[in-house]
Design a protein around this motif. Structure first.
Motif, PDB file in Angstrom:
ATOM      1  N   PRO A   1       0.801  -1.235   0.000  1.00  0.00           N
ATOM      2  CA  PRO A   1       0.000   0.000   0.000  1.00  0.00           C
ATOM      3  C   PRO A   1       0.829   1.278   0.000  1.00  0.00           C
TER       4      PRO A   1
ATOM      5  N   ARG B   1       0.232   4.528  -2.507  1.00  0.00           N
ATOM      6  CA  ARG B   1       0.058   5.917  -2.079  1.00  0.00           C
ATOM      7  C   ARG B   1       1.053   6.839  -2.778  1.00  0.00           C
TER       8      ARG B   1
ATOM      9  N   VAL C   1      -6.976   4.054  -0.487  1.00  0.00           N
ATOM     10  CA  VAL C   1      -5.591   4.521  -0.430  1.00  0.00           C
ATOM     11  C   VAL C   1      -5.576   5.937   0.143  1.00  0.00           C
TER      12      VAL C   1
END
Length: 475
Positions: A92, A96, A227
């Motif tokens: 993740p 981002r 996100v």
């Protein structure tokens, strides 16, 4: 580190259901985006004081908006694919960073292109065939100046749209684009017919619509679902930018090479129209350019559906490739190719049976008989291989979603540069003005040969991968 639980359904839900969920909003978003220029052209064509001269000017400026779109989709589609692959691999932080970097790049490139367009507008318009006659050049400059002012808003909205889809909100991506297009449709007749602002009115209506889409996109970035962004996300990182842009390179090349093809086509039209006994006359000189622009706009509608279906699959393909579920990717590929060929077949029937009705939408009643006759011929010849064109485009984008940037880029370059530009320059030497019309179907036939080879290789690769030992809720 957070787990990508919000995206786990991409690995378990039926691929047909996922395709509908993601593709339909994407199709609508792209169709709405295409309507900006098309709606302008319809109202311009039906304004007696603009007519085919305004249409020709619209055709001249259209490739210049595609350049902006090319850069925007490279950033947006590349980010969409990178985010999906990162979430599939449970990374993740990379997702981002990719979104933050994409936002910064879209703003910088939008402002830079706007300045470039305004400073060199005369030279750019001449490069794309705007000197076919004095009136067309005048209308092109008027339209292009105001469109250039809206380029930063347009690019930002187009870049963020696929990122919103990657975050799991395809419906919001659709609504944000739809809101801008509706505003444009409402404002166009007010400014063109009511205020009599001509090309400036059409352009201002478009820019206002683009601004609305950009504002909604900014709002979403403060309300992301999966996100979550931080200040650190906006620090430019070459290690993130490079793979993000490489995944979006096919989208860029498919658009920018289309610009090269349109530049070649516009200039061949300008050259060979002057040699034609009818269109060599000053009062008819703009007709071939106006007509080919209209035919391209119809094709853009079809391609928006085709690209929408394929681009809607990007998050699904990226996640499943990242998770190693290649059997699901293969099934989705099959569904996509069938759907794309069906769209092409339906469009082909329309252009072959109803070309007169199509050209009537674009102000044929206000023009000479030569306008309608050339338009009917252009529709039937130029778009006669749309089924092949749709399959080719689906293959390009699907390979991009799989992370096969090189194969995707190579096919796109073959179609748009080698065949698209090459044939547009070559065939008029033998067939005159008609050679421009023959260039597109021949390019699609030749490209299909290369596409079929790559498609078969892709199927073989996906079939050789062992099916994971996990329980699936649906195929």
């Amino acid at each position: 580190m957070e787990q990508p639980t919000d995206h786990s359904y991409l690995a378990t839900d039926h691929v047909g259901k996922l395709m509908r969920k993601y593709a339909i909003p994407c199709i609508i978003s792209l169709l709405v985006g295409a309507l900006y220029n098309i709606v302008d052209q319809i109202f311009i064509a039906n304004a007696a004081y603009l007519g085919s001269l305004g249409n020709a000017a619209n055709t001249v400026v259209f490739p210049l908006t595609v350049i902006a779109l090319a850069i925007a989709v490279m950033i947006g589609d590349g980010c969409c694919a990178y985010v999906s692959l990162s979430l599939g691999k449970n990374r993740p932080d990379d997702a981002r960073a990719s979104i933050g970097n994409a936002i910064v790049l879209s703003v910088l490139s939008g402002v830079g292109l706007c300045i470039l367009y305004i400073v060199f507008q005369d030279q750019i318009i001449a490069l794309f065939g705007g000197t076919v006659n004095e009136e067309t050049f005048h209308y092109s400059k008027e339209y292009f100046f105001y469109i250039s002012l809206g380029i930063p808003f347009y690019m930002f909205g187009q870049a963020i749209n696929p990122i919103i889809r990657a975050d799991g909100s395809p419906k919001f991506a659709m609504v944000s684009t739809l809101a801008g297009a509706v505003a444009n449709i409402i404002l166009d007749p007010i400014m063109i017919f009511g205020c009599q602002w001509g090309m400036m009115g059409a352009a201002v209506a478009t820019v206002i619509g683009q601004l609305i889409t950009a504002i909604l996109s900014i709002w979403y970035l403060f309300h992301t679902k999966c996100v979550k962004l931080s200040k650190n996300s906006f620090r430019l990182k070459p290690a993130i930018i490079a793979p993000t842009l490489s995944l979006g390179l096919c989208s860029f090349l498919s658009q920018i090479s289309l610009v090269a093809a349109m530049a070649a086509i516009n200039n061949m039209i300008r050259k060979y129209s002057a040699m034609d006994p009818i269109f060599g006359q000053t009062q008819y000189a703009q007709i071939p350019m106006a007509v080919v622009g209209i035919v391209m706009k119809f094709f853009q509608i079809v391609i928006s559906i085709v690209v929408g279906m394929a681009a809607g699959c990007i998050p699904i393909v990226g996640y499943n490739m990242g998770a190693g579920l290649r059997h699901r990717v293969k099934k989705l590929f099959s569904l996509l190719l069938i759907a794309e060929a069906s769209v092409g077949a339906i469009a082909l029937v329309i252009v072959e049976l109803f070309p007169g009705q199509l050209i009537a939408i674009f102000g044929a009643a206000n023009e000479s008989l030569y306008y309608t006759e050339f338009a009917i011929k252009a529709f039937r010849i130029y778009l006669c291989m749309m089924v092949f064109a749709c399959v080719n485009k689906a293959a390009f984008i699907f390979l991009q979603a799989m992370g096969k940037a090189f194969a995707s880029t190579l096919l796109s370059m073959i179609r748009e540069i080698i065949f698209g530009v090459g044939l547009a320059l070559l065939l008029p030497l033998f067939f005159g003005l008609d050679g421009v019309l023959y260039s597109m179907p021949l390019a699609d036939i030749l490209t299909l040969i290369a596409s079929l080879i790559v498609i078969m290789m892709t199927y073989k690769q996906l079939s050789s991968a062992r099916k994971p030992d996990i329980v699936q809720r649906a195929g």
